[in-house]
Design a protein around this motif. Sequence first.
Motif, short mmCIF file in Angstrom:
data_model
loop_
_atom_site.label_atom_id
_atom_site.label_comp_id
_atom_site.label_asym_id
_atom_site.label_seq_id
_atom_site.Cartn_x
_atom_site.Cartn_y
_atom_site.Cartn_z
N LEU A 83 0.84 -1.19 0.00
CA LEU A 83 0.00 0.00 0.00
C LEU A 83 0.88 1.25 0.00
O LEU A 83 1.89 1.30 0.71
N VAL A 84 0.48 2.24 -0.78
CA VAL A 84 1.27 3.47 -0.90
C VAL A 84 0.43 4.66 -0.47
O VAL A 84 -0.73 4.79 -0.88
N ARG A 85 1.02 5.51 0.36
CA ARG A 85 0.37 6.75 0.77
C ARG A 85 1.32 7.91 0.51
O ARG A 85 2.49 7.85 0.92
N SER A 86 0.84 8.95 -0.12
CA SER A 86 1.69 10.10 -0.45
C SER A 86 1.22 11.35 0.29
O SER A 86 0.24 11.31 1.05
N ASP A 87 1.91 12.46 0.05
CA ASP A 87 1.60 13.75 0.68
C ASP A 87 1.60 13.64 2.20
O ASP A 87 0.62 13.99 2.87
N LEU A 88 2.72 13.18 2.74
CA LEU A 88 2.88 13.07 4.19
C LEU A 88 3.87 14.12 4.70
O LEU A 88 4.72 14.60 3.95
N VAL A 89 3.74 14.45 5.98
CA VAL A 89 4.63 15.40 6.63
C VAL A 89 5.18 14.75 7.89
O VAL A 89 4.45 14.09 8.64
N ASP A 90 6.48 14.93 8.13
CA ASP A 90 7.16 14.34 9.28
C ASP A 90 7.58 15.46 10.23
O ASP A 90 8.33 16.36 9.86
N PHE A 91 7.05 15.42 11.48
CA PHE A 91 7.41 16.39 12.51
C PHE A 91 8.23 15.71 13.59
O PHE A 91 7.97 14.55 13.94
N SER A 121 2.91 7.90 15.24
CA SER A 121 3.78 8.66 16.14
C SER A 121 4.60 7.71 16.98
O SER A 121 4.21 6.57 17.23
N SER A 122 5.75 8.18 17.41
CA SER A 122 6.61 7.39 18.29
C SER A 122 7.37 8.33 19.22
O SER A 122 7.72 9.45 18.84
N LYS A 123 7.59 7.86 20.42
CA LYS A 123 8.24 8.67 21.44
C LYS A 123 9.59 8.06 21.80
O LYS A 123 9.67 6.90 22.20
N GLY A 124 10.65 8.83 21.61
CA GLY A 124 11.97 8.40 22.00
C GLY A 124 12.35 8.98 23.35
O GLY A 124 11.52 9.60 24.03
N MET A 125 13.58 8.81 23.73
CA MET A 125 14.03 9.33 25.02
C MET A 125 14.11 10.86 25.03
O MET A 125 13.92 11.48 26.08
N HIS A 126 14.38 11.44 23.88
CA HIS A 126 14.59 12.89 23.82
C HIS A 126 13.64 13.62 22.88
O HIS A 126 13.51 14.84 22.98
N GLU A 127 13.00 12.90 22.00
CA GLU A 127 12.11 13.57 21.06
C GLU A 127 10.94 12.68 20.67
O GLU A 127 10.98 11.46 20.86
N THR A 128 9.91 13.31 20.14
CA THR A 128 8.71 12.62 19.69
C THR A 128 8.52 12.89 18.21
O THR A 128 8.64 14.04 17.76
N ASN A 129 8.23 11.84 17.47
CA ASN A 129 8.08 11.94 16.03
C ASN A 129 6.63 11.73 15.64
O ASN A 129 5.97 10.82 16.14
N ILE A 130 6.13 12.56 14.73
CA ILE A 130 4.75 12.45 14.25
C ILE A 130 4.77 12.51 12.73
O ILE A 130 5.32 13.44 12.14
N ILE A 131 4.18 11.51 12.09
CA ILE A 131 4.04 11.49 10.64
C ILE A 131 2.56 11.47 10.31
O ILE A 131 1.83 10.60 10.80
N THR A 132 2.12 12.41 9.51
CA THR A 132 0.69 12.52 9.25
C THR A 132 0.43 13.01 7.84
O THR A 132 1.33 13.48 7.15
N SER A 133 -0.81 12.88 7.41
CA SER A 133 -1.19 13.37 6.08
C SER A 133 -1.06 14.89 6.02
O SER A 133 -1.27 15.59 7.03
N LYS A 134 -0.71 15.38 4.85
CA LYS A 134 -0.52 16.82 4.68
C LYS A 134 -1.76 17.61 5.06
O LYS A 134 -1.68 18.71 5.62
N SER A 135 -2.94 17.06 4.79
CA SER A 135 -4.19 17.74 5.11
C SER A 135 -4.39 17.92 6.61
O SER A 135 -5.11 18.82 7.05
N PHE A 136 -3.74 17.04 7.40
CA PHE A 136 -3.90 17.09 8.85
C PHE A 136 -2.76 17.85 9.53
O PHE A 136 -2.82 18.14 10.72
N ALA A 137 -1.71 18.17 8.77
CA ALA A 137 -0.53 18.83 9.33
C ALA A 137 -0.83 20.14 10.04
O ALA A 137 -0.24 20.43 11.09
N PRO A 138 -1.75 21.00 9.52
CA PRO A 138 -2.05 22.24 10.25
C PRO A 138 -2.55 22.01 11.67
O PRO A 138 -2.26 22.81 12.58
#
Length: 221
Positions: A83-91, A121-138
């Motif tokens: 499965l392929v999903r495009s237009d993603l944003v990584d914070f 999303s994933s939480k590390g020891m020092h930072e948290t990563n969030i990957i979401t659709s571009k439409s939801f990024a705001p």
Amino acid sequence: MTLAETISDIINKSPFLQEGIAEGIVNYSALARKLNPEINELMQKEVQEGAIVMALKRMAHKVEASGMEDQAKEYIRHMGDILVRSDLVDFAYKNSPTLIGCQKQLLELVQNVTGDLFHASSKGMHETNIITSKSFAPKVKELFDEEEKLTEIQDLAAVTMRMPMSYDKDAPGVFYFILKTLAWNKINVVEFISTKHEFSIVIEKGEINKTFNLLHNMKNG
């Protein structure tokens, strides 16, 4: 240590080299030039490239590729559709005492979203990563406005595969085999997300077709 022992130690520490030599796709002269500085340092003397080439050729027949690749290939053949999903944003945000509250609000919003939304999303020891659709990024930016943002990467895509739940054989090294293939084809993996029964490889959007074709060939090869 002898020259042969020194070279053997270096090769055994690098699966890429080991497999390349076992499959006969390594240029010994080029490899000798690359290894020469490290060998000189380890042996504490100058070693001629010609001697390294000869040592590599003598030991080539002793280097065997591990059986992990065959196991990995068989495992991948039993995986589900790609499965392929495009237009993603990584914070990426720096962890803080208030970050968990922001995440809670974000998850509540995600649960109420209708439509085709990609979110991980994933939480590390020092930072948290969030990957979401571009439409939801705001919404992410709004909720985490008071948090310290470390990075924001646009124009990403995710290629997802389901694990073969009905397949009863383990495959040590399956992720290594997949990531090695992508690395050899110069595809930059931005993130790797996995759960018990699926995994997603996050890449730059321009690499979608190449990545999909590589995984498709692995699955159907």
